[in-house]
Design a protein around this motif. Structure first.
Motif, mmCIF file in Angstrom:
data_model
loop_
_atom_site.group_PDB
_atom_site.id
_atom_site.type_symbol
_atom_site.label_atom_id
_atom_site.label_comp_id
_atom_site.label_asym_id
_atom_site.label_seq_id
_atom_site.Cartn_x
_atom_site.Cartn_y
_atom_site.Cartn_z
ATOM 1 N N LEU A 50 0.923 -1.408 -0.332
ATOM 2 C CA LEU A 50 -0.305 -0.263 0.519
ATOM 3 C C LEU A 50 0.544 1.372 0.243
ATOM 4 C CD1 LEU A 50 -2.814 1.471 0.439
ATOM 5 C CD2 LEU A 50 -2.527 1.340 2.503
ATOM 6 N N LYS A 51 -0.184 1.876 -1.125
ATOM 7 C CA LYS A 51 0.647 3.100 -1.300
ATOM 8 C C LYS A 51 -0.158 4.299 -0.236
ATOM 9 C CE LYS A 51 3.637 2.273 -4.964
ATOM 10 N NZ LYS A 51 4.271 3.197 -6.331
ATOM 11 N N VAL A 52 0.220 4.766 1.079
ATOM 12 C CA VAL A 52 -0.780 5.171 2.483
ATOM 13 C C VAL A 52 -1.869 6.582 1.325
ATOM 14 C CG1 VAL A 52 -0.269 3.952 3.802
ATOM 15 C CG2 VAL A 52 0.625 6.167 3.564
ATOM 16 N N ARG A 53 -2.183 7.047 1.796
ATOM 17 C CA ARG A 53 -2.754 8.126 1.769
ATOM 18 C C ARG A 53 -4.055 8.598 2.603
ATOM 19 N NH1 ARG A 53 -2.341 6.047 -3.046
ATOM 20 N NH2 ARG A 53 -1.741 7.137 -5.562
ATOM 21 N N GLY A 54 -4.320 10.194 3.020
ATOM 22 C CA GLY A 54 -4.709 10.183 4.046
ATOM 23 C C GLY A 54 -5.944 10.706 3.719
ATOM 24 N N VAL A 55 -7.215 10.747 3.883
ATOM 25 C CA VAL A 55 -8.478 11.464 3.669
ATOM 26 C C VAL A 55 -8.804 11.937 4.877
ATOM 27 C CG1 VAL A 55 -10.618 10.917 3.054
ATOM 28 C CG2 VAL A 55 -8.989 9.457 2.283
ATOM 29 N N GLY A 56 -9.356 13.541 4.995
ATOM 30 C CA GLY A 56 -9.935 14.593 5.750
ATOM 31 C C GLY A 56 -9.738 15.845 5.325
ATOM 32 N N GLU A 57 -9.385 16.907 6.483
ATOM 33 C CA GLU A 57 -9.397 17.487 6.839
ATOM 34 C C GLU A 57 -8.529 18.363 6.361
ATOM 35 O OE1 GLU A 57 -8.408 21.654 10.255
ATOM 36 O OE2 GLU A 57 -9.748 19.511 10.941
ATOM 37 N N GLY A 58 -8.099 19.681 5.407
ATOM 38 C CA GLY A 58 -6.993 20.580 5.323
ATOM 39 C C GLY A 58 -6.538 19.294 3.974
ATOM 40 N N LEU A 59 -6.429 18.245 3.397
ATOM 41 C CA LEU A 59 -5.688 17.306 2.515
ATOM 42 C C LEU A 59 -7.309 17.699 1.285
ATOM 43 C CD1 LEU A 59 -5.601 14.341 4.421
ATOM 44 C CD2 LEU A 59 -3.895 16.389 4.966
ATOM 45 N N SER A 60 -6.118 17.373 0.264
ATOM 46 C CA SER A 60 -6.732 17.298 -1.265
ATOM 47 C C SER A 60 -8.058 16.229 -1.030
ATOM 48 C CB SER A 60 -5.906 16.875 -2.203
ATOM 49 O OG SER A 60 -5.144 15.208 -2.335
ATOM 50 N N THR A 61 -8.897 16.625 -1.773
ATOM 51 C CA THR A 61 -10.563 15.568 -2.438
ATOM 52 C C THR A 61 -9.481 14.635 -3.226
ATOM 53 O OG1 THR A 61 -11.280 17.273 -2.702
ATOM 54 C CG2 THR A 61 -11.986 15.667 -2.872
ATOM 55 N N LYS A 62 -9.932 13.216 -2.704
ATOM 56 C CA LYS A 62 -10.130 11.929 -2.713
ATOM 57 C C LYS A 62 -11.166 11.335 -3.498
ATOM 58 C CE LYS A 62 -5.727 12.376 -0.652
ATOM 59 N NZ LYS A 62 -5.907 13.762 -0.068
ATOM 60 N N THR B 18 -18.414 18.246 -6.833
ATOM 61 C CA THR B 18 -18.008 19.818 -6.565
ATOM 62 C C THR B 18 -18.452 20.418 -5.679
ATOM 63 O OG1 THR B 18 -17.129 19.797 -8.999
ATOM 64 C CG2 THR B 18 -16.878 21.830 -7.433
ATOM 65 N N LEU B 19 -19.341 20.691 -5.047
ATOM 66 C CA LEU B 19 -20.008 21.493 -3.807
ATOM 67 C C LEU B 19 -19.851 21.055 -2.543
ATOM 68 C CD1 LEU B 19 -21.793 23.496 -2.950
ATOM 69 C CD2 LEU B 19 -23.640 22.707 -4.008
ATOM 70 N N ALA B 20 -20.339 19.024 -2.816
ATOM 71 C CA ALA B 20 -20.491 18.600 -1.837
ATOM 72 C C ALA B 20 -18.888 18.515 -0.956
ATOM 73 C CB ALA B 20 -20.730 16.950 -1.665
ATOM 74 N N ALA B 21 -17.261 18.639 -2.261
ATOM 75 C CA ALA B 21 -16.329 18.634 -1.551
ATOM 76 C C ALA B 21 -16.135 20.095 -0.666
ATOM 77 C CB ALA B 21 -15.221 18.432 -2.541
ATOM 78 N N VAL B 22 -16.067 21.525 -1.737
ATOM 79 C CA VAL B 22 -16.108 22.715 -1.543
ATOM 80 C C VAL B 22 -17.012 22.780 0.396
ATOM 81 C CG1 VAL B 22 -17.021 24.723 -1.601
ATOM 82 C CG2 VAL B 22 -16.013 23.886 -3.056
ATOM 83 N N GLY C 17 -17.274 20.516 2.685
ATOM 84 C CA GLY C 17 -16.669 19.824 3.665
ATOM 85 C C GLY C 17 -16.780 18.162 3.455
ATOM 86 N N ALA C 18 -17.272 17.667 2.546
ATOM 87 C CA ALA C 18 -16.829 16.094 1.819
ATOM 88 C C ALA C 18 -15.409 16.548 1.309
ATOM 89 C CB ALA C 18 -17.642 15.718 1.208
ATOM 90 N N ASP C 19 -15.326 15.012 2.135
ATOM 91 C CA ASP C 19 -13.191 14.609 2.274
ATOM 92 C C ASP C 19 -13.344 13.433 0.932
ATOM 93 O OD1 ASP C 19 -12.644 15.793 4.132
ATOM 94 O OD2 ASP C 19 -14.474 14.665 5.087
ATOM 95 N N PHE C 20 -14.495 12.930 0.840
ATOM 96 C CA PHE C 20 -13.350 11.308 -0.321
ATOM 97 C C PHE C 20 -14.967 11.105 -1.715
ATOM 98 C CE2 PHE C 20 -12.605 6.888 0.385
ATOM 99 C CZ PHE C 20 -11.897 6.679 -0.644
ATOM 100 N N LEU C 21 -14.888 10.912 -2.533
ATOM 101 C CA LEU C 21 -15.513 11.111 -3.627
ATOM 102 C C LEU C 21 -15.937 9.866 -3.726
ATOM 103 C CD1 LEU C 21 -15.845 14.647 -5.624
ATOM 104 C CD2 LEU C 21 -16.803 13.949 -3.272
ATOM 105 N N CYS C 22 -16.454 9.219 -4.499
ATOM 106 C CA CYS C 22 -17.463 7.805 -4.256
ATOM 107 C C CYS C 22 -17.229 8.089 -6.011
ATOM 108 C CB CYS C 22 -18.111 6.742 -3.751
ATOM 109 S SG CYS C 22 -18.163 5.532 -4.616
ATOM 110 N N TYR C 23 -16.565 7.431 -6.860
ATOM 111 C CA TYR C 23 -17.138 7.648 -8.136
ATOM 112 C C TYR C 23 -18.499 7.092 -8.758
ATOM 113 C CZ TYR C 23 -15.555 3.474 -11.171
ATOM 114 O OH TYR C 23 -15.827 1.489 -11.141
ATOM 115 N N VAL C 24 -19.516 7.881 -10.148
ATOM 116 C CA VAL C 24 -20.188 7.098 -10.492
ATOM 117 C C VAL C 24 -20.019 7.192 -11.979
ATOM 118 C CG1 VAL C 24 -22.891 7.357 -11.420
ATOM 119 C CG2 VAL C 24 -21.397 8.158 -9.109
#
Length: 434
Positions: A51-63, A316-320, A322-329
């Motif tokens: 695993l190449k770790v990534r972080g999800v959450g406050e102040g991080l890029s949207t995953k 986009t609006l969700a992440a702006v 407060g959402a941190d992690f987008l599940c693709y559709v």
């Protein structure tokens, strides 16, 4: 061995925290503080070796997450490994194995073994298959069926698990009383609600939550609290059933944190555009800033074939907000199992949504990327533009198909390229000035 959260609370900066800090351009201490607070999750099972770790959450890029996995109609795991490769190549930060076909164990293990990004699972899917095999029907599923699967998936290296622990009898009663256009569209939610109604018992994932947390802590699995009552159409968005479950998820978040287990909270679903910001803010308030993982949200119900677009608009609006992690559709949403191209299109659309939100939030790395593209366009530096594109493969294909290799301009404007014309005048004026 301590979990990431336990280490953070003890003041320990782990190698995983250092790596996330490096990726995000933040200090390792900032990452540690936010992991301790619960607003960042580092999904890294101790048994996921490559695993190449990534972080999800406050102040991080949207995953961005991509869903893959077999179905009863397509049980062969081999194509799913190709989708895994396609998702990672397109820039996904995570994949979820949603397999329900034959050889679920083999499929999951192969995906985890080959995946360099975090892998999520949904144990209720396999527990349901186990119940049908052992007892003949889903409603005869036992606690043992469920816990055997949770333990096995954790042992195999799942970095996060979606479990619908907040779908209580009370929430189902509220759903029935209020009424919905589409009732329950979550596959896991429908399994659990059906089981509760048939057996007149409480949700075993809720009833035995502490035991689930013990397993998660042992392997450092992040629990992703699933939204079994997410709205499946705009008319059902932000109703009493959805919010009742969300309130329970907030309570469960606190209990998980007390056990040293990292938490993400999952969210809707189909939501009208004007309700998205309120949904995000409500989740952040009720769940004390835990990372929010959303499907879409899809902003209209009438675009089958284009739901990667309806999802990106909402994402986009969700992440702006407060959402941190987008599940693709993918374009295949509501229509069928996605193929390789659907996976690519879905990942890229979600990445665009996340990046647009990161720019709006002022994340320095995101802003710098767009500025670099602007400079490359001004210089008519086509190779730099291709390299900076979020999807270089598609950008190059279009450029090559619509222009000669020797063309300085694009075929849209040709000799009347605005960038070239104004550049010449401005350059001449600058020379005279000096």
């Amino acid at each position: 061995m301590k979990t990431q959260r336990q280490s953070a609370l003890a003041g320990i900066i782990t190698e995983e925290m250092k790596e996330v800090a490096r990726q995000e351009g933040l200090s390792a201490e900032t990452i540690r503080e936010r992991v301790a607070k619960g607003t960042i999750a580092i999904c890294a099972n101790i048994n996921h070796k490559n695993l190449k770790v990534r972080g999800v959450g406050e102040g991080l890029s949207t995953k961005v997450n991509a869903n893959i996995g077999t179905s009863t109609a397509y049980p062969d795991p081999a194509p799913e490994l190709k989708k895994l490769d396609a998702a990672i190549a397109a820039g996904a930060d995570a994949v979820m194995d949603l397999s329900t076909g034959n050889n679920i164990d083999a499929s999951r293990r192969a995906i985890i073994e080959h995946s360099t990004v975090m892998v999520g699972t949904v144990p209720i899917y396999q527990a349901t298959v186990t119940a049908i095999r052992n007892h003949g029907k889903v409603t005869d599923m036992t606690k043992e069926d469920i816990f055997e699967v949770i333990e096995q998936q954790a042992h195999d290296g799942a970095d996060f698990m979606t479990m619908h622990c907040g779908l209580t009898r009370r929430a189902v009663d509220i759903l029935i009383a209020e009424g919905r256009e589409m009732d329950i569209v979550s596959r896991g939610g429908s399994f659990i609600a059906g089981w509760m109604l048939a057996n007149n018992k409480e949700n075993p994932f809720y009833e035995h939550f502490d035991e689930i947390l013990d397993i998660c802590a042992r392997y450092d699995v992040t629990i992703s609290l699933g939204d079994g009552l997410r709205p499946g159409c705009l008319a059902d968005a932000t109703d009493r059933a959805q919010i009742t479950e969300l309130i329970t998820l907030g309570e469960l978040t606190d209990r998980a944190w007390e056990k040293g287990v990292q938490v993400m909270v999952e969210g809707p679903g189909h939501v009208p555009y004007n309700q998205i910001a309120a949904n995000m803010q409500l989740q952040k308030r009720l769940c004390h800033g835990a990372p929010f993982y959303v499907l879409g949200p899809l902003v209209t119900d009438i675009a089958p074939g284009y739901d990667h677009i309806t999802s990106a608009i909402g994402g986009t609006l969700a992440a702006v907000s407060g959402a941190d992690f987008l599940c693709y559709v993918t374009p295949a949403e509501h229509l069928g199992l996605p193929d390789l191209n659907d996976v690519r299109e879905g990942v890229v659309a979600a990445r665009i949504a996340g990046h647009a939100a990161d720019v709006a939030k002022g994340l320095p790395q995101a802003v710098a990327q767009d500025l670099a593209m602007a400079k490359a366009r001004k210089k008519l530096d086509w190779e730099a533009q291709m390299e900076l594109a979020i999807d270089p493969q598609k950008a190059r294909a279009i450029r090559n198909a619509k222009n000669k290799s020797t063309d300085e301009y694009c075929s849209m404007c040709g000799d009347y390229c605005a960038v070239k014309i104004i550049g010449e005048y401005l350059d001449d004026k600058k020379k005279k000035k000096h």
